[in-house]
Design an enzyme around this catalytic site. Structure first.
Site, PDB file in Angstrom:
ATOM      1  N   CYS A  45       0.842  -1.197   0.000  1.00  0.00           N
ATOM      2  CA  CYS A  45       0.000   0.000   0.000  1.00  0.00           C
ATOM      3  C   CYS A  45       0.882   1.254   0.000  1.00  0.00           C
ATOM      4  O   CYS A  45       1.666   1.441  -0.918  1.00  0.00           O
ATOM      5  CB  CYS A  45      -0.992  -0.031   1.157  1.00  0.00           C
ATOM      6  SG  CYS A  45      -2.348   1.177   0.936  1.00  0.00           S
ATOM      7  N   HIS A  83      -3.768  -4.673  -0.354  1.00  0.00           N
ATOM      8  CA  HIS A  83      -3.359  -5.292   0.910  1.00  0.00           C
ATOM      9  C   HIS A  83      -3.455  -6.815   0.803  1.00  0.00           C
ATOM     10  O   HIS A  83      -4.550  -7.371   0.937  1.00  0.00           O
ATOM     11  CB  HIS A  83      -4.265  -4.820   2.054  1.00  0.00           C
ATOM     12  CG  HIS A  83      -4.064  -3.407   2.454  1.00  0.00           C
ATOM     13  ND1 HIS A  83      -3.097  -3.023   3.359  1.00  0.00           N
ATOM     14  CD2 HIS A  83      -4.691  -2.271   2.060  1.00  0.00           C
ATOM     15  CE1 HIS A  83      -3.156  -1.707   3.521  1.00  0.00           C
ATOM     16  NE2 HIS A  83      -4.102  -1.224   2.745  1.00  0.00           N
ATOM     17  N   GLU A 132      -2.581  -8.896   2.990  1.00  0.00           N
ATOM     18  CA  GLU A 132      -2.969  -9.403   4.309  1.00  0.00           C
ATOM     19  C   GLU A 132      -4.472  -9.297   4.551  1.00  0.00           C
ATOM     20  O   GLU A 132      -4.997  -9.894   5.493  1.00  0.00           O
ATOM     21  CB  GLU A 132      -2.186  -8.672   5.409  1.00  0.00           C
ATOM     22  CG  GLU A 132      -2.670  -7.282   5.753  1.00  0.00           C
ATOM     23  CD  GLU A 132      -2.199  -6.187   4.804  1.00  0.00           C
ATOM     24  OE1 GLU A 132      -2.402  -5.008   5.125  1.00  0.00           O
ATOM     25  OE2 GLU A 132      -1.626  -6.519   3.735  1.00  0.00           O
TER      26      GLU A 132
END
Length: 215
Positions: A84, A195, A197
């Site tokens: 990001c 992202h 994650e």
């Protein structure tokens, strides 16, 4: 059996540190969250997260010698993954709210507001990855989770013939209003605007692909 890869998530006051830590742990990495430059230099892989304003992220990064750590790792061919705003600060400059901030300068290019009817770009989106991508191997057509209003809309190094005899970066693109850089693979330096994650199974697979590139 392959050795467990030691990964440091760089703690410079920005980013989803614990989310990144948990996601990397789930795919088998030995993860440490640290602001210590020496710890960051010694890891098999370094993850540079980031959320919020470009200028604030650069201030935090400089406070822990982040640009120097990133540069030293790359000079030695040691892998780094930006996420990001952690991707955005790898470029030359960021322009937000009229403020022009110098970045790490690993790639030419300017982070600027996207040209889109709705901002932020928040939610799931597909990406277009280049042939032979290691990060996106096996992930064609998958969706990833984005949260951002700024991005890199032009990447000079990705233009044919610009780099001469050097291998140009492999660039993954996405669209929201117009086209922007969603991922870059450039030797030991990789990055994603989205992202991983927060991107479920697709994000986990991408992190696994990155771990597989670590020595």
């Amino acid at each position: 059996m392959a050795a467990v890869k030691k990964v440091v998530v760089l703690d410079y006051g920005s980013g989803n540190l614990r989310s990144a830590e948990r996601a990397l742990t789930r795919v088998g990495a030995d993860v440490t969250v640290s602001a210590d430059p020496e710890v960051a230099l010694e890891a098999d892989g370094l993850v540079v997260p980031g959320v919020g304003a470009y200028a604030a992220c650069m201030d935090g990064l400089r406070a822990v010698d982040g640009p120097k750590v990133i540069g030293r790792r790359l000079a030695g061919g040691r892998p780094v993954l930006g996420i990001c705003v952690g991707m955005q600060i790898l470029f030359e400059r960021g322009v937000e709210h009229g403020q022009d901030t110098e970045g790490c300068g690993e790639w030419p290019g300017v982070v600027e507001q996207l040209h889109a009817p709705v901002l932020p770009h928040m939610g799931w989106n597909t990406v277009s990855s280049p042939a032979g991508s290691k990060l996106f191997a096996g992930l064609e057509g998958q969706r990833f989770y984005f949260v951002h209003s700024y991005g890199v809309r032009e990447f000079p190094l990705a233009e044919p013939g610009v780099t001469g005899r050097l291998t140009p970066p492999a660039v993954t693109w996405a669209e929201h209003g117009d086209r922007f850089v969603a991922g870059v693979e450039n030797g030991p330096l990789s990055a994603t605007q989205f992202h991983p994650e927060k991107s479920g199974d697709a994000g986990a697979a991408l992190l696994t692909n990155w771990l597989d590139t670590l020595d």
